[in-house]
Scaffold this motif. Structure first.
Motif, PDB file in Angstrom:
ATOM      1  N   THR A 111     -26.144 -30.602  76.455  1.00 36.81           N
ATOM      2  CA  THR A 111     -25.225 -31.451  75.690  1.00 36.81           C
ATOM      3  C   THR A 111     -25.932 -31.877  74.406  1.00 36.81           C
ATOM      4  O   THR A 111     -27.065 -32.358  74.418  1.00 36.81           O
ATOM      5  N   THR A 112     -25.219 -31.660  73.342  1.00 39.59           N
ATOM      6  CA  THR A 112     -25.767 -32.047  72.042  1.00 39.59           C
ATOM      7  C   THR A 112     -25.342 -33.471  71.735  1.00 39.59           C
ATOM      8  O   THR A 112     -24.153 -33.801  71.794  1.00 39.59           O
ATOM      9  N   ALA A 113     -26.288 -34.252  71.481  1.00 35.55           N
ATOM     10  CA  ALA A 113     -25.986 -35.655  71.178  1.00 35.55           C
ATOM     11  C   ALA A 113     -25.164 -35.733  69.898  1.00 35.55           C
ATOM     12  O   ALA A 113     -25.394 -34.986  68.934  1.00 35.55           O
ATOM     13  N   ALA A 114     -24.192 -36.585  69.951  1.00 34.46           N
ATOM     14  CA  ALA A 114     -23.346 -36.764  68.759  1.00 34.46           C
ATOM     15  C   ALA A 114     -24.202 -37.278  67.607  1.00 34.46           C
ATOM     16  O   ALA A 114     -25.048 -38.156  67.790  1.00 34.46           O
ATOM     17  N   PRO A 115     -24.011 -36.678  66.451  1.00 33.90           N
ATOM     18  CA  PRO A 115     -24.815 -37.141  65.312  1.00 33.90           C
ATOM     19  C   PRO A 115     -24.519 -38.592  64.965  1.00 33.90           C
ATOM     20  O   PRO A 115     -23.409 -39.083  65.133  1.00 33.90           O
ATOM     21  N   LYS A 116     -25.525 -39.244  64.515  1.00 34.37           N
ATOM     22  CA  LYS A 116     -25.397 -40.663  64.141  1.00 34.37           C
ATOM     23  C   LYS A 116     -24.761 -40.785  62.769  1.00 34.37           C
ATOM     24  O   LYS A 116     -25.124 -40.060  61.845  1.00 34.37           O
ATOM     25  N   VAL A 117     -23.794 -41.696  62.652  1.00 33.16           N
ATOM     26  CA  VAL A 117     -23.116 -41.924  61.374  1.00 33.16           C
ATOM     27  C   VAL A 117     -23.920 -42.961  60.589  1.00 33.16           C
ATOM     28  O   VAL A 117     -24.060 -44.103  61.023  1.00 33.16           O
ATOM     29  N   LEU A 118     -24.454 -42.504  59.451  1.00 35.56           N
ATOM     30  CA  LEU A 118     -25.261 -43.402  58.626  1.00 35.56           C
ATOM     31  C   LEU A 118     -24.425 -44.185  57.613  1.00 35.56           C
ATOM     32  O   LEU A 118     -24.774 -45.323  57.263  1.00 35.56           O
ATOM     33  N   GLU A 119     -23.359 -43.597  57.199  1.00 33.20           N
ATOM     34  CA  GLU A 119     -22.528 -44.230  56.173  1.00 33.20           C
ATOM     35  C   GLU A 119     -21.133 -43.649  56.259  1.00 33.20           C
ATOM     36  O   GLU A 119     -20.967 -42.490  56.614  1.00 33.20           O
ATOM     37  N   SER A 120     -20.121 -44.418  55.954  1.00 31.10           N
ATOM     38  CA  SER A 120     -18.748 -43.934  55.969  1.00 31.10           C
ATOM     39  C   SER A 120     -17.964 -44.637  54.862  1.00 31.10           C
ATOM     40  O   SER A 120     -18.366 -45.686  54.357  1.00 31.10           O
ATOM     41  N   GLY A 121     -16.841 -44.062  54.523  1.00 34.10           N
ATOM     42  CA  GLY A 121     -15.996 -44.644  53.490  1.00 34.10           C
ATOM     43  C   GLY A 121     -14.868 -43.707  53.161  1.00 34.10           C
ATOM     44  O   GLY A 121     -14.679 -42.661  53.818  1.00 34.10           O
ATOM     45  N   SER A 122     -14.087 -44.048  52.133  1.00 40.71           N
ATOM     46  CA  SER A 122     -12.972 -43.236  51.667  1.00 40.71           C
ATOM     47  C   SER A 122     -13.122 -43.024  50.157  1.00 40.71           C
ATOM     48  O   SER A 122     -13.569 -43.918  49.431  1.00 40.71           O
ATOM     49  N   CYS A 123     -12.696 -41.852  49.737  1.00 41.14           N
ATOM     50  CA  CYS A 123     -12.737 -41.528  48.317  1.00 41.14           C
ATOM     51  C   CYS A 123     -11.902 -40.299  48.062  1.00 41.14           C
ATOM     52  O   CYS A 123     -11.422 -39.667  49.007  1.00 41.14           O
ATOM     53  N   GLY A 124     -11.754 -39.921  46.798  1.00 37.29           N
ATOM     54  CA  GLY A 124     -11.016 -38.717  46.464  1.00 37.29           C
ATOM     55  C   GLY A 124     -11.908 -37.502  46.582  1.00 37.29           C
ATOM     56  O   GLY A 124     -13.122 -37.545  46.381  1.00 37.29           O
ATOM     57  N   ALA A 125     -11.318 -36.372  46.971  1.00 38.22           N
ATOM     58  CA  ALA A 125     -12.054 -35.112  47.092  1.00 38.22           C
ATOM     59  C   ALA A 125     -11.260 -34.007  46.419  1.00 38.22           C
ATOM     60  O   ALA A 125     -10.026 -33.987  46.458  1.00 38.22           O
ATOM     61  N   SER A 126     -11.948 -33.082  45.826  1.00 37.61           N
ATOM     62  CA  SER A 126     -11.352 -31.911  45.197  1.00 37.61           C
ATOM     63  C   SER A 126     -12.127 -30.677  45.653  1.00 37.61           C
ATOM     64  O   SER A 126     -13.017 -30.771  46.527  1.00 37.61           O
ATOM     65  N   PHE A 127     -11.831 -29.529  45.058  1.00 34.15           N
ATOM     66  CA  PHE A 127     -12.572 -28.318  45.423  1.00 34.15           C
ATOM     67  C   PHE A 127     -12.838 -27.505  44.150  1.00 34.15           C
ATOM     68  O   PHE A 127     -12.191 -27.675  43.127  1.00 34.15           O
ATOM     69  N   TYR A 128     -13.805 -26.613  44.244  1.00 32.75           N
ATOM     70  CA  TYR A 128     -14.095 -25.693  43.162  1.00 32.75           C
ATOM     71  C   TYR A 128     -14.498 -24.350  43.753  1.00 32.75           C
ATOM     72  O   TYR A 128     -15.028 -24.276  44.858  1.00 32.75           O
ATOM     73  N   SER A 129     -14.253 -23.304  43.007  1.00 31.35           N
ATOM     74  CA  SER A 129     -14.521 -21.952  43.516  1.00 31.35           C
ATOM     75  C   SER A 129     -15.319 -21.111  42.526  1.00 31.35           C
ATOM     76  O   SER A 129     -15.610 -19.952  42.826  1.00 31.35           O
ATOM     77  N   ASP A 130     -15.689 -21.706  41.336  1.00 34.93           N
ATOM     78  CA  ASP A 130     -16.484 -20.957  40.373  1.00 34.93           C
ATOM     79  C   ASP A 130     -17.862 -21.580  40.267  1.00 34.93           C
ATOM     80  O   ASP A 130     -18.051 -22.773  40.503  1.00 34.93           O
ATOM     81  N   GLY A 131     -18.826 -20.777  39.911  1.00 35.69           N
ATOM     82  CA  GLY A 131     -20.194 -21.252  39.732  1.00 35.69           C
ATOM     83  C   GLY A 131     -21.163 -20.162  40.086  1.00 35.69           C
ATOM     84  O   GLY A 131     -20.874 -19.303  40.933  1.00 35.69           O
ATOM     85  N   GLN A 132     -22.295 -20.177  39.450  1.00 36.14           N
ATOM     86  CA  GLN A 132     -23.313 -19.164  39.720  1.00 36.14           C
ATOM     87  C   GLN A 132     -24.438 -19.729  40.576  1.00 36.14           C
ATOM     88  O   GLN A 132     -24.811 -19.131  41.576  1.00 36.14           O
ATOM     89  N   LEU A 133     -24.986 -20.863  40.167  1.00 35.24           N
ATOM     90  CA  LEU A 133     -26.058 -21.487  40.919  1.00 35.24           C
ATOM     91  C   LEU A 133     -25.685 -22.925  41.224  1.00 35.24           C
ATOM     92  O   LEU A 133     -24.998 -23.595  40.448  1.00 35.24           O
ATOM     93  N   THR A 134     -26.123 -23.407  42.411  1.00 30.27           N
ATOM     94  CA  THR A 134     -25.924 -24.798  42.784  1.00 30.27           C
ATOM     95  C   THR A 134     -27.113 -25.610  42.280  1.00 30.27           C
ATOM     96  O   THR A 134     -28.113 -25.060  41.801  1.00 30.27           O
ATOM     97  N   ALA A 135     -27.030 -26.914  42.402  1.00 27.62           N
ATOM     98  CA  ALA A 135     -28.089 -27.791  41.884  1.00 27.62           C
ATOM     99  C   ALA A 135     -29.406 -27.610  42.618  1.00 27.62           C
ATOM    100  O   ALA A 135     -30.464 -27.908  42.078  1.00 27.62           O
ATOM    101  N   ASN A 136     -29.381 -27.143  43.874  1.00 29.74           N
ATOM    102  CA  ASN A 136     -30.644 -26.934  44.615  1.00 29.74           C
ATOM    103  C   ASN A 136     -31.170 -25.519  44.453  1.00 29.74           C
ATOM    104  O   ASN A 136     -32.122 -25.132  45.125  1.00 29.74           O
ATOM    105  N   GLY A 137     -30.538 -24.721  43.598  1.00 30.70           N
ATOM    106  CA  GLY A 137     -31.034 -23.376  43.290  1.00 30.70           C
ATOM    107  C   GLY A 137     -30.413 -22.269  44.113  1.00 30.70           C
ATOM    108  O   GLY A 137     -30.813 -21.113  44.008  1.00 30.70           O
ATOM    109  N   GLU A 138     -29.433 -22.552  44.975  1.00 23.85           N
ATOM    110  CA  GLU A 138     -28.774 -21.508  45.753  1.00 23.85           C
ATOM    111  C   GLU A 138     -27.677 -20.847  44.925  1.00 23.85           C
ATOM    112  O   GLU A 138     -27.127 -21.439  43.987  1.00 23.85           O
TER     113      GLU A 138
END
Length: 211
Positions: A111-138
């Motif tokens: 049994t995998t222990a349920a992950p602990k919730v460190l922070e929660s809230g509500s906000c707006g979300a969108s999506f994107y599908s273009d890009g070459q590199l991410t901020a961490n270099g992937e």
């Protein structure tokens, strides 16, 4: 040994002679041969003297063997009762019995222990599908379940839920954004399609930062 008799009778009439002959025939039929001698008498009356000297054949006097009485048929012999034959099942009882193999123990599910919730809230979300590199270099992959956040550390897991339908998705932070007021998450196209239609473009979501 049979005794031999000699008797002499004198018959004076022809009828007597005939009777005497009949007696001789009867004796012959009975198995005794009679010697008949007619002796004419001395007188003129015609008397005849009959000498009956029965000569018995030796073979006829031999006592005949008694008739063989039917031999009694032997009583049926009593056959021995068939010996009891033990069935295979009975024979197997003498064999050494082995203990049945132990039943495999059920493997305990991890049994995998349920992950602990460190922070929660509500906000707006969108999506994107273009890009070459991410901020961490992937290399950006619109089909991967990733997202961009302004301040959360890279590789942080965030559960994003659409309150309108209850659908949720867990994304990994590997980029920065969105730089639009009121929005805190910019999801990859695949992540956004998991909780809502991409035709919506943007929606208010509930987020939980998992530790």
């Amino acid at each position: 040994m049979a005794a031999k008799h000699s008797r002499t009778r004198i018959f004076s009439s022809p009828a007597g002679i005939v009777a005497t002959a009949a007696v001789g025939v009867a004796l012959a039929v009975g198995g005794t041969v009679g010697a008949v001698q007619l002796t004419s008498g001395s007188g003129s009356s015609g008397q005849a003297t009959l000498d009956l000297t029965p000569t018995t054949a030796a073979s006829s006097l031999t006592p005949s063997s008694p008739a063989v009485s039917p031999t009694a048929s032997p009583s049926p012999s009593v056959s021995a009762s068939p010996s009891a034959i033990r069935s295979q099942q009975a024979a197997s009882r003498g064999k050494t019995r082995t203990a049945p193999p132990p039943k495999p123990k059920p493997t305990a599910k991890k049994t995998t222990a349920a992950p602990k919730v460190l922070e929660s809230g509500s906000c707006g979300a969108s999506f994107y599908s273009d890009g070459q590199l991410t901020a961490n270099g992937e290399s950006f992959n619109p089909s991967a379940l990733t997202a961009a956040h302004k301040t959360l550390p890279f590789n942080t897991k965030v559960r994003v839920t659409n309150p309108a339908n209850g659908k949720s998705v867990v994304v990994r932070i590997n980029d920065r954004g969105p730089f639009i007021d009121g929005r805190c998450l910019d999801l990859s196209r695949a992540a956004f399609a998991t909780i809502a239609s991409v035709d919506v473009g943007a929606l208010t979501v509930r987020y939980e930062v998992l530790g």
